[in-house]
Design an enzyme around this catalytic site. Structure first.
Site, mmCIF file in Angstrom:
data_model
loop_
_atom_site.group_PDB
_atom_site.id
_atom_site.type_symbol
_atom_site.label_atom_id
_atom_site.label_comp_id
_atom_site.label_asym_id
_atom_site.label_seq_id
_atom_site.Cartn_x
_atom_site.Cartn_y
_atom_site.Cartn_z
ATOM 1 N N ASP A 69 9.006 -12.877 -71.517
ATOM 2 C CA ASP A 69 8.445 -11.829 -70.445
ATOM 3 C C ASP A 69 7.022 -11.136 -71.321
ATOM 4 O O ASP A 69 7.272 -10.257 -71.966
ATOM 5 C CB ASP A 69 9.434 -10.750 -70.406
ATOM 6 C CG ASP A 69 10.252 -10.974 -69.329
ATOM 7 O OD1 ASP A 69 9.906 -11.020 -67.894
ATOM 8 O OD2 ASP A 69 11.645 -11.126 -69.404
ATOM 9 N N ARG A 77 6.277 -8.538 -75.000
ATOM 10 C CA ARG A 77 6.928 -8.952 -76.139
ATOM 11 C C ARG A 77 5.982 -9.286 -77.524
ATOM 12 O O ARG A 77 6.671 -9.090 -78.601
ATOM 13 C CB ARG A 77 7.746 -10.131 -75.733
ATOM 14 C CG ARG A 77 8.635 -9.923 -74.390
ATOM 15 C CD ARG A 77 9.638 -8.818 -74.656
ATOM 16 N NE ARG A 77 10.300 -8.565 -73.287
ATOM 17 C CZ ARG A 77 10.278 -7.369 -72.640
ATOM 18 N NH1 ARG A 77 9.483 -6.418 -73.019
ATOM 19 N NH2 ARG A 77 11.096 -7.545 -71.642
ATOM 20 N N ARG A 139 3.546 -2.121 -63.332
ATOM 21 C CA ARG A 139 3.679 -3.581 -63.166
ATOM 22 C C ARG A 139 3.196 -4.232 -62.043
ATOM 23 O O ARG A 139 2.873 -5.462 -62.026
ATOM 24 C CB ARG A 139 5.302 -3.997 -63.461
ATOM 25 C CG ARG A 139 5.794 -3.324 -64.963
ATOM 26 C CD ARG A 139 7.167 -3.572 -64.857
ATOM 27 N NE ARG A 139 7.737 -5.200 -65.065
ATOM 28 C CZ ARG A 139 9.070 -5.374 -64.801
ATOM 29 N NH1 ARG A 139 10.089 -4.747 -64.269
ATOM 30 N NH2 ARG A 139 9.232 -6.700 -64.936
ATOM 31 N N LYS A 169 7.001 -13.334 -59.659
ATOM 32 C CA LYS A 169 8.436 -12.444 -59.571
ATOM 33 C C LYS A 169 8.134 -10.966 -58.980
ATOM 34 O O LYS A 169 6.923 -10.705 -58.723
ATOM 35 C CB LYS A 169 8.911 -12.223 -60.996
ATOM 36 C CG LYS A 169 8.077 -11.337 -61.867
ATOM 37 C CD LYS A 169 8.881 -11.385 -63.109
ATOM 38 C CE LYS A 169 8.226 -10.525 -64.215
ATOM 39 N NZ LYS A 169 8.722 -10.462 -65.595
ATOM 40 N N HIS A 170 8.974 -10.376 -58.357
ATOM 41 C CA HIS A 170 10.536 -10.742 -58.103
ATOM 42 C C HIS A 170 10.752 -11.096 -56.649
ATOM 43 O O HIS A 170 10.950 -10.149 -55.918
ATOM 44 C CB HIS A 170 11.330 -9.585 -58.613
ATOM 45 C CG HIS A 170 11.052 -9.123 -60.006
ATOM 46 N ND1 HIS A 170 9.840 -8.316 -60.215
ATOM 47 C CD2 HIS A 170 11.570 -9.404 -61.190
ATOM 48 C CE1 HIS A 170 10.123 -7.986 -61.594
ATOM 49 N NE2 HIS A 170 10.927 -8.626 -62.076
ATOM 50 N N HIS A 182 18.895 -4.009 -62.926
ATOM 51 C CA HIS A 182 19.611 -4.055 -64.113
ATOM 52 C C HIS A 182 20.904 -3.298 -64.050
ATOM 53 O O HIS A 182 21.835 -3.741 -64.794
ATOM 54 C CB HIS A 182 18.865 -3.584 -65.396
ATOM 55 C CG HIS A 182 17.521 -4.123 -65.772
ATOM 56 N ND1 HIS A 182 16.219 -4.106 -65.282
ATOM 57 C CD2 HIS A 182 17.442 -5.334 -66.759
ATOM 58 C CE1 HIS A 182 15.362 -5.002 -65.751
ATOM 59 N NE2 HIS A 182 16.182 -5.636 -66.514
ATOM 60 N N ASP A 254 16.560 -14.316 -62.341
ATOM 61 C CA ASP A 254 16.373 -13.158 -63.126
ATOM 62 C C ASP A 254 17.685 -12.995 -63.879
ATOM 63 O O ASP A 254 18.546 -13.820 -63.692
ATOM 64 C CB ASP A 254 16.183 -11.700 -62.292
ATOM 65 C CG ASP A 254 15.530 -10.665 -63.031
ATOM 66 O OD1 ASP A 254 15.451 -10.954 -64.339
ATOM 67 O OD2 ASP A 254 14.943 -9.516 -62.416
#
Length: 485
Positions: A69, A77, A139, A169-170, A182, A254
């Site tokens: 990601d 990351r 984002r 995405k998403h 999540h 995901d």
């Protein structure tokens, strides 16, 4: 190992702990594992040299899909220890220069190519229509579907020009939610006509320029999925994405450890249902390692043997993964250019009450702690890198007694001006209350918003950066005169 068992493994993307591949990962790769997903929280990315050595070790066994990601912006990351050198999508959308967006993603792709990553779970192409969205926010390129669409196309083009497979995405769009998948199953209350005019516009644009992957989200869209997550919905994956939008590339889920997908049924069953629905590549999540791979592969094998999952569907998924593995194996050359990121961050600044914003001398910088989300993780943010430690005060607004905290801050500041840094204050009433109280006590306060610029106190100097990356922070520090530009 049978051909069926190899095909089952070809659809899986587990995570693992550490900066070297455990024996079980190497064994699974040799047995046909489709690839792996790298996570900073698993210790996979201590530094770029170690990451390069890790991906080389993985490729010594097979040609896996190596995913990460790396959205730039707040979700990074590669730069999780420092903050990203690239502003995120919100800043890119605010500038609205598609050439710059392509250049940022091309540079990001060059960095990923240098460390051996082959599939990037980016760009995020959700249309962020809900101000209170806890998971998308900065984002997203913005709230206008056409703007998001043109930048989605630019991002995919830039990333893939560096030889890195993009993943839009998403799907079918996380921007209208006020819940985090999540933790639960969010609902997008939109009929097919609204989806077509809003959520689907950027996905159409990404598909038109050849995105190699699309990520399915754990979203309930009642008009399409009838109450189940899109990840497990044949109507969403095969009916909407494949048949209506004409997409024939890799569809990746995901992370299946998220409660929105597997909270009731468990990861192995979620994996089987996702494949039946039409997904090709199954991201298991950061905590799902050897045992999850074995259990999930076994569940897929049983589903084929029991007739629930057609062998042809599994073979089709594995073939699409193999096509991606072949594509990312082709070498590509591009150049890392961090200066592009800083240029965007400077242009994205929204400034109000400009009199006196520059030349503040040595202000006391008060950063109000903002709860993050799981996607962002514990990435540094703020103005700290450009301000002496003694001139920065971090305050947990949620735990503060406003009157006492204001008095303490004013005492520490003395005659120095105040710079109050917030992050998505519109979603955090405790930030708003404390920032407003400080501004009322010191009318010369400058408020810096490092999230979306939806709320600000009246009659204050104000700067919004559309993100909290290292690039955004530097641009703000320059505008305040804390460092030279």
């Amino acid at each position: 190992m049978s051909e069926l068992e190899r095909l089952a493994r070809a659809t899986l993307l587990p995570g693992f702990e550490g900066s070297t591949a455990p024996d079980w990962v190497l064994s699974e790769l040799d047995a046909g594992l489709g690839g792996v997903t790298l996570f900073a929280i698993n210790g996979n990315v201590p530094d770029t040299e170690s990451l390069s050595a890790l991906t080389e070790q993985l490729r010594s066994v097979s040609v896996p899909v190596i995913t990460i990601d790396e959205e730039g912006g707040d979700v990074t990351r590669l730069a999780h220890l420092t903050g990203s050198p690239y502003p995120g999508n919100a800043a890119l959308g605010a500038v609205d220069d598609v050439e710059l967006t392509a250049n940022v993603y091309r540079s990001m792709g060059a960095e990923l190519a240098q460390v051996g990553v082959t599939l990037n779970f980016a760009p995020t192409v959700d249309v962020n229509t809900a101000d209170d969205n806890p998971i998308i926010g900065t984002r997203s390129f913005g709230a206008d579907p056409e703007l998001v669409g043109r930048h989605a196309a630019a991002a995919v083009t830039g990333l893939q020009s560096s030889g890195i497979a993009a993943c839009a995405k998403h799907f079918p769009g996380h921007g209208a939610t006020v819940a985090d998948s999540h933790l639960e199953l969010p609902t997008v209350d939109a009929d097919l006509d609204l989806l077509d005019r809003r959520e689907l516009v950027p996905f159409k644009a990404a598909i038109a320029v050849g995105t190699k992957a699309v990520m399915i989200a754990h979203l309930n869209v009642p008009a399409v999925t009838g109450g189940e997550p899109a990840t497990l919905s044949r109507a969403a994956i095969t009916g909407l994405l494949r048949d209506k939008l004409g997409y024939d590339g890799v569809i990746v889920t995901d992370a299946l450890d998220m409660r929105g997908a597997s909270g009731v049924i468990g990861i192995p069953e979620a994996a089987v249902r996702a494949l039946i629905a039409g997904a090709d590549l199954l991201c298991l999540g950061p905590r799902e390692h050897a045992e999850s791979v074995a259990a999930t592969a076994a569940a897929i094998v049983r589903a084929v043997e029991d007739g629930r999952l057609p062998m042809e569907r599994l073979a089709q998924a594995a073939a699409r993964v193999a096509d991606m593995q072949s594509w990312v194996a082709e070498p590509s050359v591009s150049t890392v250019d961090w200066s592009t990121g800083l240029a965007v961050a400077r242009r994205a600044l929204l400034v109000a009450g400009v009199d006196g914003v520059q030349g503040l001398g040595t202000p006391l910088v008060v950063e109000l702690e903002a709860p993050g989300n799981i996607a962002v993780g514990p990435v540094p943010w703020g103005l700290g890198p450009w301000v002496p430690d003694d001139d920065v005060l971090r305050v947990d607004a949620g735990a503060a007694k406003v009157a006492d905290t204001v008095a303490e801050i004013l005492a520490k500041a003395g005659e120095r001006p105040l710079v109050v840094v917030v992050r998505d204050a519109h979603r955090h009433p405790e930030q708003r209350e404390l920032a407003a109280a400080l501004a009322a006590a010191r009318p010369d306060t400058t408020v810096v918003e490092m999230g979306l610029p939806i709320w600000r106190p009246d009659n204050v100097r104000y700067i919004a950066s559309y993100g909290a990356t290292r690039a955004n922070g530097r641009a703000v520090a320059e505008r305040l005169g804390l460092i030279a530009g």
